[in-house]
Design an enzyme around this catalytic site. Structure first.
Site, PDB file in Angstrom:
ATOM      1  N   GLU A   1      64.076  63.074  50.298  1.00 40.95           N
ATOM      2  CA  GLU A   1      64.176  64.242  51.190  1.00 40.95           C
ATOM      3  C   GLU A   1      64.129  65.557  50.429  1.00 40.95           C
ATOM      4  OE1 GLU A   1      65.864  61.452  51.531  1.00 40.95           O
ATOM      5  OE2 GLU A   1      66.206  60.950  53.623  1.00 40.95           O
TER       6      GLU A   1
ATOM      7  N   GLU B   1      67.935  54.785  54.532  1.00 44.17           N
ATOM      8  CA  GLU B   1      69.253  54.975  55.156  1.00 44.17           C
ATOM      9  C   GLU B   1      69.497  53.894  56.214  1.00 44.17           C
ATOM     10  OE1 GLU B   1      68.331  59.165  55.864  1.00 44.17           O
ATOM     11  OE2 GLU B   1      70.257  59.652  54.935  1.00 44.17           O
TER      12      GLU B   1
HETATM   13  N1  3HC Z   1      56.755  61.351  58.734  1.00 41.00           N
HETATM   14  C1  3HC Z   1      55.570  61.563  59.318  1.00 41.00           C
HETATM   15  N2  3HC Z   1      54.384  61.267  58.735  1.00 41.00           N
HETATM   16  C2  3HC Z   1      54.423  60.742  57.515  1.00 41.00           C
HETATM   17  C3  3HC Z   1      55.628  60.488  56.840  1.00 41.00           C
HETATM   18  C4  3HC Z   1      56.840  60.809  57.507  1.00 41.00           C
HETATM   19  N3  3HC Z   1      58.046  60.571  56.960  1.00 41.00           N
HETATM   20  N4  3HC Z   1      55.342  59.969  55.627  1.00 41.00           N
HETATM   21  C5  3HC Z   1      53.996  59.897  55.557  1.00 41.00           C
HETATM   22  N5  3HC Z   1      53.447  60.353  56.707  1.00 41.00           N
HETATM   23  C6  3HC Z   1      52.028  60.385  57.053  1.00 41.00           C
HETATM   24  C7  3HC Z   1      51.220  61.345  56.191  1.00 41.00           C
HETATM   25  O1  3HC Z   1      51.289  62.651  56.682  1.00 41.00           O
HETATM   26  C8  3HC Z   1      49.844  60.739  56.301  1.00 41.00           C
HETATM   27  O2  3HC Z   1      49.352  61.106  57.567  1.00 41.00           O
HETATM   28  P1  3HC Z   1      47.783  61.313  57.808  1.00 41.00           P
HETATM   29  O3  3HC Z   1      47.165  59.988  57.528  1.00 41.00           O
HETATM   30  O4  3HC Z   1      47.699  61.756  59.203  1.00 41.00           O
HETATM   31  O5  3HC Z   1      47.388  62.361  56.820  1.00 41.00           O
HETATM   32  C9  3HC Z   1      50.122  59.237  56.336  1.00 41.00           C
HETATM   33  O6  3HC Z   1      51.486  59.110  56.749  1.00 41.00           O
HETATM   34  C10 3HC Z   1      49.936  58.533  55.028  1.00 41.00           C
HETATM   35  O7  3HC Z   1      50.648  59.250  54.031  1.00 41.00           O
HETATM   36  P2  3HC Z   1      50.086  59.425  52.559  1.00 41.00           P
HETATM   37  O8  3HC Z   1      48.705  59.944  52.610  1.00 41.00           O
HETATM   38  O9  3HC Z   1      51.094  60.197  51.804  1.00 41.00           O
HETATM   39  O10 3HC Z   1      50.016  57.901  52.095  1.00 41.00           O
HETATM   40  P3  3HC Z   1      50.470  57.243  50.749  1.00 41.00           P
HETATM   41  O11 3HC Z   1      50.252  55.795  50.932  1.00 41.00           O
HETATM   42  O12 3HC Z   1      49.841  57.929  49.587  1.00 41.00           O
HETATM   43  O13 3HC Z   1      52.058  57.513  50.638  1.00 41.00           O
HETATM   44  C11 3HC Z   1      54.354  57.578  51.382  1.00 41.00           C
HETATM   45  C12 3HC Z   1      52.948  56.976  51.583  1.00 41.00           C
HETATM   46  C13 3HC Z   1      54.890  57.149  50.009  1.00 41.00           C
HETATM   47  C14 3HC Z   1      55.243  57.054  52.460  1.00 41.00           C
HETATM   48  C15 3HC Z   1      54.258  59.121  51.396  1.00 41.00           C
HETATM   49  O14 3HC Z   1      53.549  59.509  52.555  1.00 41.00           O
HETATM   50  C16 3HC Z   1      55.583  59.818  51.439  1.00 41.00           C
HETATM   51  O15 3HC Z   1      56.157  60.043  50.395  1.00 41.00           O
HETATM   52  N6  3HC Z   1      56.041  60.197  52.627  1.00 41.00           N
HETATM   53  C17 3HC Z   1      57.210  61.013  52.783  1.00 41.00           C
HETATM   54  C18 3HC Z   1      58.467  60.176  52.719  1.00 41.00           C
HETATM   55  C19 3HC Z   1      59.669  61.048  52.965  1.00 41.00           C
HETATM   56  O16 3HC Z   1      59.778  62.157  52.472  1.00 41.00           O
HETATM   57  N7  3HC Z   1      60.614  60.531  53.750  1.00 41.00           N
HETATM   58  C20 3HC Z   1      61.750  61.282  54.136  1.00 41.00           C
HETATM   59  C21 3HC Z   1      61.530  61.909  55.449  1.00 41.00           C
HETATM   60  S1  3HC Z   1      62.819  62.977  55.926  1.00 41.00           S
HETATM   61  C22 3HC Z   1      64.054  61.933  56.396  1.00 41.00           C
HETATM   62  O17 3HC Z   1      63.904  60.747  56.406  1.00 41.00           O
HETATM   63  C23 3HC Z   1      65.306  62.594  56.823  1.00 41.00           C
HETATM   64  C24 3HC Z   1      66.411  61.612  56.882  1.00 41.00           C
HETATM   65  O18 3HC Z   1      67.274  61.764  55.795  1.00 41.00           O
HETATM   66  C25 3HC Z   1      67.190  61.750  58.106  1.00 41.00           C
END
Ligand code: 3HC
Ligand code: NAI
Length: 728
Positions: free
Chosen positions: A125, A105
């Site tokens: 999301e 975004e």
């Molecule tokens: N917020 C906080 N922590 C996050 C995060 C996030 N958005 N995304 C990942 N992390 C953290 C994980 O909890 C993990 O923490 P840890 O090491 O303490 O366990 C660390 O980052 C690494 O994550 P992964 O083990 O999942 O690492 P990968 O390399 O396998 O994957 C990733 C990375 C593809 C970024 C995956 O973590 C992911 O899909 N994350 C979620 C992304 C997401 O859903 N984003 C949307 C958030 S909501 C949002 O943005 C609202 C907006 O519309 C306003």
């Protein structure tokens, strides 16, 4: 410093630096806002580049900061976005690694986007129960059109850079440093008009019947994501991009996210998200664990047995580019296995192709070699055995391969519930023996139960857990006991489904209730799919049915406990499920998948109840759900008590990823916590008192204790276990 800024000639580079994934925490948002305002006001700055440190642009809002009632921060992300978009100086996003959720975004509010070829973008999301709420549902449709935007948002799909370029999400894809390329582009566009680069000012273009399009999308989503609210909210938000001016669309995003929070689904899905990540952080009572034991690198493997499971495991390894020797017992089985693996790999290659990715196996078998000769596996690093579920056979194979393999090779079994220690005991390296319990189909299902025996060494655990991750699985470490965790909990659930038939239900009543609860498939559909003969054989081995049942044993009793023999009776009639064209349901043909309720079964059940003088009663959905789920949850508590699973979160990860549990309900243990442990306890207790011949209904010690100490939050359940057994 969460955000840093430096200047390269007239270009200011603003970098988010918030490990591990540069998530937009409150502090990052504040710092980003401040740095951006300063750069935009600085007269020496003529263009701005936005990027993330350590090769990651940004994974979105910081989910760790989400609280059930507050999603305030999402508003501040859109504040930043509004500022960026309206900036008079050109702003370019340099996307490396990931630009997900709020990260994308942010990038969409920039005037241009440059991506590294290995980057992925997306608005995932929906997968954590919410919707893009920092302008994503309003800007993306304006950029790439309604159908493509809706598809990405509703499915939460990760889109690789090359596809993002084709869709028009990014303006450039580069093989080298994306930040350098973005700075270069920024210099080129200084002074050029930006009006048509501000997405919020563009109209949403479409040449389809938009009403019909959204109606259909909603209908499809209600079926495909049954029970989940976030996909429906995503559709409504994208629809608002067509119907409302941009700023009212933003307001709609906020209203929708607030209403989602009241359903409890985002909280459950975010719990599931973190539980999944924590599952990889295994620790043994000795203190050895994921952070201090290094895994061995696995380059070469062998899979023994190419039946239902073996062929999926070979495919999975091959997909991860790990070399595999695939072994069978005879030519016929080998050829069948080979054909199946080729077909699975072709499908995988096709999928990758559609995503614009190439695969090493696109023109053949990649790193797979097929053989009947055990001698050929001599030098592999790790073997996965997937032959018939028979202890004698498995021991013979392990004895044989432990003599052939190099001394440090790991020996894994895909058994669904046999004793790992007994298998290990026949080898010359029991410390290298472990269970790798894949789920069917093994190339698709994400769950992997890694089963530790009493001899298994920490390095064996570290290696198999790490291999699981390389294969794209969610690996969960569990202890060794009959059926391990998932299947052990399933047993009383399936048993209860049988008792429900005796008490008056038809299979479809039970399946409908549980599917309406959100399960991908009810227990009878599931048994028909897996084959009723699997359970039948296992019950015969245990002496619960067949010749080994002592004469004079009442039909509905075993060792003094209630027993439902209906499944055995169907098997005796050859009703093995889908493969026989009939089981609990009837099918259009042998191997057919379209189940229809079978009048024969209804008739059979009536006669059965009459024969056994069972007075049936009307059973509603609530009773079906409570009876089936509470015994499953109770078994989960027993597993915690026995130290077979480390935490309730691990159990939930297993159910969410291997058993079709609806993620928006968090998992069985989370569901118990949100339902109220007292309610679960009292229902079980009442039912057990009325049915003392069903031991799975007897509330476990841990459940009783947790209720007695006032239902502490799930995170604290472990502390109530005190010095109880730990098999991990
Ligand atoms: N917020 C906080 N922590 C996050 C995060 C996030 N958005 N995304 C990942 N992390 C953290 C994980 O909890 C993990 O923490 P840890 O090491 O303490 O366990 C660390 O980052 C690494 O994550 P992964 O083990 O999942 O690492 P990968 O390399 O396998 O994957 C990733 C990375 C593809 C970024 C995956 O973590 C992911 O899909 N994350 C979620 C992304 C997401 O859903 N984003 C949307 C958030 S909501 C949002 O943005 C609202 C907006 O519309 C306003
Ligand atoms: P399957 O019956 O489909 O395949 C077993 C294969 O092993 C056959 O192809 C057979 O020819 C081969 N085999 C037997 N003896 C052999 C030998 N001596 N050398 C080489 N190959 C030999 O069985 P399936 O379903 O694949 O199960 C395999 C294992 O996986 C079992 O332990 C089972 O409990 C477990 N499992 C099965 C699941 C399922 O859904 N089918 C799920 C999870 C685990």
């Amino acid at each position: 410093m969460e955000v840093t800024r430096y200047q390269s000639h007239a270009v200011s580079v603003i970098e988010i630096n918030h490990p591990p994934v540069n998530a937009l925490s409150s502090l990052v948002c504040q710092a980003l806002f401040k740095e951006f305002v300063e750069a935009s006001k600085d007269p020496s700055v003529e263009a701005i580049v936005l990027c993330g440190a350590n090769g990651k642009f940004c994974a979105g809002a910081d989910i760790r900061e989400f609280k059930s009632t507050s999603l305030m921060k999402t508003i501040s992300i859109e504040d930043i976005n509004g500022n960026i978009e309206s900036c008079k100086k050109p702003v370019v996003a340099a996307i490396e690694g990931v630009a997900l959720g709020g990260g994308l975004e942010l990038a969409l509010s920039c005037h241009y986007r440059v991506a590294h070829i290995k980057a992925i973008v997306g608005l995932p999301e929906v997968l954590i129960g919410i919707l893009p709420a920092a302008g994503g549902t309003q800007r993306l449709p304006r950029l790439i059109g309604i159908p493509a935007a809706l598809d990405m948002i509703v499915r939460g799909r990760h889109v690789p850079a090359t596809e993002a370029f084709q869709l028009g999400i990014v303006d450039q894809v580069v093989q080298t440093n994306a930040i350098d390329a973005a700075v270069h582009l920024a210099r080129e566009i200084i002074g050029k008009p930006l009006d048509n680069r501000r997405l919020s000012t563009l109209p949403v273009q479409y040449n389809i019947n938009i009403e019909d399009f959204f109606d259909n999308a909603l209908k499809k989503a209600k079926i495909q994501f049954f029970g989940a609210q976030a996909p429906l909210a995503c559709i409504e938000a994208v629809k608002a991009s067509v119907e409302l001016p941009f700023y009212q669309g933003l307001k709609k995003e906020q209203e929708l996210i607030a209403s989602l929070v009241t359903t409890g689904q985002p909280q459950a899905q975010q719990y599931a998200f973190f539980s999944e990540r924590n599952a990889g952080k295994w620790t043994l009572p000795s203190g050895e664990g994921w952070d201090n034991v290094s895994p061995k690198i696995i380059k070469t493997t062998a899979v023994i047995g190419l039946g239902t499971m073996g062929r999926g495991i070979v495919t999975s390894l091959s997909k991860a580019n790990i070399s595999v020797i695939a072994l069978e017992q005879d030519e016929k089985q080998l050829n069948q296995g080979k054909k199946a693996v080729i077909s699975l790999l072709e499908k995988e290659a096709e999928k990758l192709n559609k995503q614009g990715k190439s695969s090493s196996f696109a023109n053949g078998l990649g790193p797979v070699h097929f053989t009947l000769d055990f001698g050929e596996i001599r030098n592999v690093d790790l073997v996965i055995e997937a032959v018939y579920e028979n202890m004698g056979l498995k021991k013979k194979i392990f004895q044989k391969i432990s003599k052939i393999l190099k001394p440090d090779a790991f020996l894994c079994t895909n058994t669904s519930g046999l004793d790992i220690d007994e298998i290990a005991s026949v080898t010359n390296r029991p410390q290298n023996v472990i269970g790798m319990h894949f789920f069917s189909p093994a190339n698709i299902m994400r769950l992997l139960e890694v089963v530790r025996g009493c001899y298994t060494s920490p390095i064996t655990i570290a290696t198999t857990m790490s291999l699981g991750k390389t294969l794209g699985k969610v690996a969960v470490l569990v202890g060794n006991c009959p059926l391990f965790v998932g299947n052990r909990m399933l047993l009383p659930y399936v048993e209860q489904a049988g008792y429900l038939l005796e008490d008056g239900c038809n299979p479809e009543d039970v399946d409908n209730a549980l599917e309406h609860f959100g399960f991908a498939m009810g227990p009878f559909c599931m048994m028909d799919l897996a084959g009723l003969d699997v359970g039948w054989r296992s019950r015969m081995e245990k002496g619960l049915t067949g010749d080994r049942v002592p004469t004079g044993t009442p039909a509905r009793q075993r060792q003094g406990n209630r027993y439902c023999p209906i499944a055995d009776m169907l098997c005796e009639l050859g009703r093995f499920g889908q493969k026989a064209g009939m089981g609990w349901y009837k099918y259009e043909k042998l191997g057919g998948r379209k189940a229809s309720p079978d009048p024969w079964i209804r008739d059979f059940l009536e006669k059965y109840r009459n024969t056994h003088q069972i007075k049936s009663h009307v059973i509603n959905s609530e009773e079906i759900i409570q009876r089936c789920l509470y015994v499953l949850i109770n078994a989960g508590f027993k597993i915690l008590e026995d130290g077979i699973a480390t935490s309730p979160e691990d159990i939930d990860v297993i159910y969410n990823n291997g058993y079709g549990w609806p993620k928006y309900r968090g998992g069985p243990m989370y569901y118990a916590a949100t339902t109220g442990l007292a309610k679960v306890y009292e229902t079980l207790d009442r039912n057990y008192k009325a049915n003392p011949d069903i031991p799975s209904m007897k509330p476990t010690f841990l459940l009783r204790k947790l209720v007695a100490v006032g239902e502490p939050p799930l995170k604290e359940w472990k502390t109530q276990l005190g010095n109880l057994n730990n098999k991990l």
